[in-house]
Design an enzyme around this catalytic site. Sequence first.
Site, PDB file in Angstrom:
ATOM      1  NE  ARG A 101      -4.257   0.026   1.480  1.00 35.55           N
ATOM      2  CZ  ARG A 101      -5.266   0.461   0.725  1.00 35.55           C
ATOM      3  NH1 ARG A 101      -5.372   1.740   0.435  1.00 35.55           N
ATOM      4  NH2 ARG A 101      -6.164  -0.363   0.272  1.00 35.55           N
ATOM      5  CD  GLU A 154      -7.312   2.712   6.210  1.00 40.94           C
ATOM      6  OE1 GLU A 154      -8.083   2.214   5.352  1.00 40.94           O
ATOM      7  OE2 GLU A 154      -6.216   2.227   6.502  1.00 40.94           O
TER       8      GLU A 154
END
Length: 769
Positions: A309, A728
């Site tokens: 990520r 997030e």
Amino acid sequence: MSIGKNIAHDSSIGHVTGKSIFIDDRAAIQGELQVGVVGAPVAAGRLKQVNTRRAELIPGVVGIFTAKDLHHNQWGTIIKHQPILVEDKIGYMHEPTVVVAAETREALTKALRVIEIECEEGKPVFTIDEAIAKEDFLYEATPFVQGDVEQALKTADHRLKQSFECGGQEHFYLESQATVAIPLENGQMEIHSSSQHPTETQHVVAHALGLPYHYVTCTVKRMGGGFGGKESQAAPFAAMAAMVAAKFNRPARLILSKDDDMQMTGKRHPFKNFYEVGFTKEGMITALKADLYSDAGAYADLSSSIMERAMFHIDSAYYVENVLITGRCCKTNHHSNTAFRGFGGPQGAITMEALIEDIAKVVGKDPAEVRRLNLYGKDVRNRTPYGQIIDHNPLPEMTDRILSESEYARLRSEVDAFNAKKCGKVRGLALSYTKFGIAFTAKFLNQGNALVNVHLDGTVQASTGATEMGQGVNTKIQQVIAHAFGIPPKDVQLMPTSTDKNHNTSPTAASSGSDINSAAALMACDKIKRRLQILLHKFWNGETFDDVKEIELDFEGDLDHIEFIDEKIIDTKTKKELPFKEAITMAYLNRISLGGYAFFKTENLGFDKKKCEGRAFNYFTNGAAVSMVEIDEYTGEMKVLMTRILMDLGRPLNPGIDRGQVTGAFIQGMGWVTHESLVYSDKGVLLSHSPTTYKIPNIQDTPREFVVDFIENNENKQAVHRSKAVGEPPFLLGGAVFCAIKDAIGYRTANNKISSPATNERILMALSE
Ligand code: MTE
Ligand code: QUE
Ligand code: MOS
């Protein structure tokens, strides 16, 4: 209509009155034992012997256990190589080694202090640099390659070759890791845990005790915060409590103290990223070669997915034609680092945002101009380094809007004028972005299931795999269900998450808890609604009907004109209607099922892991922030004068909850890049292991002027009711504060270098360079 409304979080009153039940608020059960853990006294080496004699003499101590007392001692979300309790090799300081069970907390506390652990001390590795030198990696990712990076670097007007470091971060959830384990009949086990991942907790407990999965149920009512820290790492502590419960056939409660929790559990991964960038005279990036290294700690945990990520987000919001991105997870003798809001994304994106500040310095432009120049386009310059095409990119328009609403140009001239006065204070200004990919990059996790039960008074109980950690996922699912049935949200109750109702669930993570679980819940509602529509269609036509089989199988036509509005079911063609509650009674008396179960998976994900190319994400959640800071040049003290945030959340299911998520995530992100600093002794003891030594943002640290706005975006067909995931993405906007600090330092020194976190001390040192 309950979609898009600001209905209150379903626990808001409970949280402020203290009535909400967290794990340690659960009433003691007859015969319950208290469980605690003792950690290893060295960061590396081998376990020689545990001396329990003094602890055994303490009245009330009933059992002391080590690794050999577990049926199976290995766990790990991706690689099962981490011991629940140290067996031989020690991976990090305070690694759980000995479990103590006692009748009371007093006896437990005394016993924990007098357990002696003898070790053979080894030579620990504490830094990314040392691990690189030893080439000791837990994981090496497949690189991302696009274009010809070497050629593009060669022909670039300018090149910068440097590195960027960012620190770790403590989750600082208010409820520590906590489990109550209750033994049932025939060796079965009921687990109540503060866990983002009840299914994994169920599995780890089952392995540890040598039980089949169907003998273990894990239930999660709520967490007092998770932030990623309870995704994998709740499980081993649940296993310790379950072991005690199984040994004595008595309930067992394990509640970590704040200090134990901070020292024993993993945190956000620190990163050190080496890169070479090529750019034009104007500041347009043409090539980026970046090698990312994370401090994974002693075990793999989720580090490989987190590294990926980070690689997916090294572009931040900017198009780069030629790239070569590599990623490696370093094995060190730190606690095993784990998921934390953003999941590697922030560590990638901030590298790029800091780099933009450096490029602006080289080409002598305002960094906002360089950002604008490099930003992903709407129809051109819209291919990511992993070959995903960005569609409906709202960032160019959002940039125009935030620059004008924040009056960026005016602020810049004010900052210039202020700094020219040299009054002992220096100000800085920055724009920065978030473009967060929504989906688990591990494709199989993008699935969920839901169970919806309609009761005879017309109220609804629903269960999904989503766990509530404060983010409001229960409230969002409640709204989606209430909307589907046309009933008030108060008539829908989200039940505790439990593995006996929803199986094989994914962790509530990757910001996709609401996307996945409300989609599954909506599908379950649709099944019940379809039966009710057929029932009423037949009833209003004077036809006969008997049971569920007939209702479900024998009708094929379109019944969308029978709608669920205002607690009624209405045929919009014939204007016939029946109160929802009466329809429910009618269905029951005719033996028609009022329960729905559904399975959902995210469609159209297509990332080729070998080529590192394709649709890794379902869509992106975007945002932009402008921040202004002021630094005291004599002390390094930093204040955030102003922050303005503009978010693209599609059509929010609950704008009030989402506003809370945006502000909370931004402040948490700002904490990570400013005050939050993990300090270890040379032996590897975490010295900042309590609220007195680890500083999270408080109310005085929040921006003096703080505006959060949303754009209108009706285009997102990839999530329920065109909403977007929120949890997030805004964390990354904390980077605006970091960049503003860099900007300020650049006014006073020839270079603007500082690594993250930009603590007051570091700022002071940077200013005196
Ligand atoms: N908000 C609160 N109040 N508490 C939390 O622990 N965790 C964050 C975010 N917001 C968290 C939170 C993280 S790390 C994630 S992945 C998402 O919530 C998970 O929930 P969602 O997928 O339902 O948004
Ligand atoms: C984002 C995430 C997660 C992720 C990938 C993301 C996450 C997570 C996993 C994961 C990966 C492999 C496994 C597993 C979980 O991947 O939270 O069980 O085998 O747990 O892009 O948040
Ligand atoms: Mo969040 S870090 O995906 O739990």
